[in-house]
Design an enzyme around this catalytic site. Sequence first.
Site, PDB file in Angstrom:
ATOM      1  CG  ASP A  18      -1.972   0.915   1.290  1.00 44.99           C
ATOM      2  OD1 ASP A  18      -2.332   1.511   0.195  1.00 44.99           O
ATOM      3  OD2 ASP A  18      -2.566   1.327   2.259  1.00 44.99           O
ATOM      4  CD  GLU A  97      -9.144   6.187  -3.750  1.00 47.65           C
ATOM      5  OE1 GLU A  97     -10.290   6.653  -2.977  1.00 47.65           O
ATOM      6  OE2 GLU A  97      -8.276   5.631  -3.578  1.00 47.65           O
ATOM      7  CE  LYS A 133      -7.819   2.017  -2.676  1.00 49.27           C
ATOM      8  NZ  LYS A 133      -6.350   2.138  -2.314  1.00 49.27           N
ATOM      9  CB  THR A 157     -11.439   1.666  -1.509  1.00 47.81           C
ATOM     10  OG1 THR A 157     -10.401   1.989  -0.280  1.00 47.81           O
ATOM     11  CG2 THR A 157     -11.730   3.134  -1.782  1.00 47.81           C
ATOM     12  CG  PHE A 179     -10.143   1.208   5.135  1.00 47.97           C
ATOM     13  CD1 PHE A 179     -10.150   0.490   3.927  1.00 47.97           C
ATOM     14  CD2 PHE A 179      -9.613   2.677   5.065  1.00 47.97           C
ATOM     15  CE1 PHE A 179      -9.817   1.214   2.849  1.00 47.97           C
ATOM     16  CE2 PHE A 179      -9.405   3.167   3.873  1.00 47.97           C
ATOM     17  CZ  PHE A 179      -9.284   2.688   2.907  1.00 47.97           C
TER      18      PHE A 179
END
Length: 328
Positions: A18, A97, A133, A157, A179
Amino acid sequence: MTLSNLEQLQQHTTIVVDSSDLEAVEKFRPIDATTNPSLITAAASQSQNRGLIEDAFAQAKAENYQYDALIERTIDILTVKFGVEILKYIDGRVSTEVDASLSYDTEATIQKAYDLINLYQKFGIDSQRILIKIASTWEGIQAAKKLEQDGIHCNLTLLFGLHQAQACADAKVTLISPFVGRILDWYKKAENKDSYPITQDPGVVSVKMIYHYYKQNAIQTQVMGASFRSTEQVLALAGCDLLTISPALLEQLSQQHDVIQPQLSVTQAQNAEQITLAPLNEALFKTQLEHDLMASQLLQGGIDGFIKAREQLAILLRSSFGIGEIEQ
């Protein structure tokens, strides 16, 4: 000598880095990699990436964009260019994203996804190596549903609740990113606690529940735990389909040599208490999200944070290239 925790973990789970730090990606050589606006903005601030920024700006300018549109196009090109560089070091996919300000606009999200895919294709990258994303709003999930039908794979996400995971499964998205750390942070603050036993860690428990629901129902969407605060959290989800981990925690895992055991498996999920959910529609999704204070606050907070990071990158680019904002 016992294998490192990272080496053992790789036997049970696909490890994803990440980061937009190209040196970290090169060092750990994961299968996949994820980025987000905050990581892109941090990377753009590093002097070694100045060439990527200048190339992105020159390309946007050559396409005749001006003022605000020039900056926005530069950000999209730069985001893709970081993805292209990352793909040089990995064999799998990179997650890129969509502008978080589009999170509640299905059609705009779809259009932005196609813009990003087309940019990747201009750089010679096959769309199968890209995960678009998107924030796990109802509108974002519906955009992902259409994109998946068109053969564009998506990573949903900012996912904090089972209702979001259910909607993503219904949309047949490729991958979700629940998350872990942000859930823990929220509960520590809400319940005024310094810590939880790892078996009661709210973030870990949430991901395990989602994993069990998916495997019990033979859902093909992959679960990728994200946003970790400690190696203990990571190891508590050993066996999850994928785990996306920061370079700092990957380094710690590579230095630890405890014997670890998988904590998640299809067999274990099928033997666990069965999770049964009512069919979901937009009204029910939004009602459940509204009533889940943790999920609703963290979803909106995450979107706001990514919007702010993109705005910070825009400020950096304006300053670098002397571009003023359009007078309102």
